[in-house]
Design a protein around this motif. Structure first.
Motif, PDB file in Angstrom:
ATOM      1  N   ASP A  36      38.486  39.081  10.624  1.00 40.82           N
ATOM      2  CA  ASP A  36      39.724  38.314  10.501  1.00 40.82           C
ATOM      3  C   ASP A  36      39.693  37.360   9.318  1.00 40.82           C
ATOM      4  O   ASP A  36      40.726  36.827   8.918  1.00 40.82           O
ATOM      5  CB  ASP A  36      39.962  37.493  11.770  1.00 40.82           C
ATOM      6  N   ILE A  37      38.495  37.095   8.795  1.00 40.65           N
ATOM      7  CA  ILE A  37      38.289  36.211   7.653  1.00 40.65           C
ATOM      8  C   ILE A  37      37.179  36.817   6.810  1.00 40.65           C
ATOM      9  O   ILE A  37      36.199  37.333   7.345  1.00 40.65           O
ATOM     10  CB  ILE A  37      37.845  34.796   8.092  1.00 40.65           C
ATOM     11  N   LEU A  38      37.320  36.733   5.489  1.00 42.63           N
ATOM     12  CA  LEU A  38      36.245  37.131   4.569  1.00 42.63           C
ATOM     13  C   LEU A  38      35.653  35.873   3.958  1.00 42.63           C
ATOM     14  O   LEU A  38      36.383  35.049   3.403  1.00 42.63           O
ATOM     15  CB  LEU A  38      36.790  38.013   3.451  1.00 42.63           C
ATOM     16  N   ASP A  39      34.346  35.723   4.058  1.00 43.67           N
ATOM     17  CA  ASP A  39      33.641  34.569   3.487  1.00 43.67           C
ATOM     18  C   ASP A  39      32.791  35.066   2.325  1.00 43.67           C
ATOM     19  O   ASP A  39      31.907  35.896   2.514  1.00 43.67           O
ATOM     20  CB  ASP A  39      32.761  33.914   4.548  1.00 43.67           C
ATOM     21  N   ILE A  40      33.068  34.557   1.133  1.00 37.33           N
ATOM     22  CA  ILE A  40      32.406  35.030  -0.078  1.00 37.33           C
ATOM     23  C   ILE A  40      31.503  33.926  -0.621  1.00 37.33           C
ATOM     24  O   ILE A  40      31.939  32.788  -0.802  1.00 37.33           O
ATOM     25  CB  ILE A  40      33.440  35.430  -1.144  1.00 37.33           C
ATOM     26  N   GLY A  41      30.249  34.290  -0.882  1.00 36.22           N
ATOM     27  CA  GLY A  41      29.294  33.328  -1.424  1.00 36.22           C
ATOM     28  C   GLY A  41      28.679  33.834  -2.710  1.00 36.22           C
ATOM     29  O   GLY A  41      28.371  35.014  -2.837  1.00 36.22           O
ATOM     30  N   GLY A  42      28.489  32.933  -3.666  1.00 32.86           N
ATOM     31  CA  GLY A  42      27.940  33.296  -4.962  1.00 32.86           C
ATOM     32  C   GLY A  42      26.605  32.651  -5.277  1.00 32.86           C
ATOM     33  O   GLY A  42      26.128  32.719  -6.403  1.00 32.86           O
TER      34      GLY A  42
END
Length: 112
Positions: A36-42
């Motif tokens: 339901d949510i996309l969490d993007i980390g760099g």
């Protein structure tokens, strides 16, 4: 929430989704799996040298922009840096997620 690490040294996925094409492919898989949510980390959360804000922006923002064109699912960006958070919001992110507990007052301001 599906987590997508766009780092070459992720402890979780060993950098499998570092390239833009692989990141987009994995994001689509995560959505198909029902996130339901996309969490993007760099930047990896573990030990090592911190990533510069510029490098983190180069990793995260193209993915946020591309996903925003493809989906209305909320996009979260995991960062400790106010400049990355601001760039992410301008690129279409909906949520700022920080493992630093928002200790940085400037990051709190951006998130607010």
């Amino acid at each position: 929430m599906g987590i997508l690490n766009v780092t070459p040294d992720s402890f979780y996925d060993q950098g499998r989704y570092f390239t833009h094409d692989r990141a987009m492919e994995r994001a689509r898989e995560i959505l198909a799996e029902g996130a339901d949510i996309l969490d993007i980390g760099g930047e990896k959360a573990g030990p090592g040298e911190p990533v510069s804000a510029e490098d983190e922006i180069e990793r995260v923002i193209p993915v946020v922009q591309a996903l925003r064109r493809e989906t209305a699912v909320p996009i979260s960006v995991d960062t400790l840096k106010p400049s990355v958070a601001l760039a992410a919001m301008h690129a279409g992110a909906d949520i700022i997620n920080s493992i630093g507990s928002f200790d940085d007052p400037e990051l709190r301001q951006v998130a607010a």
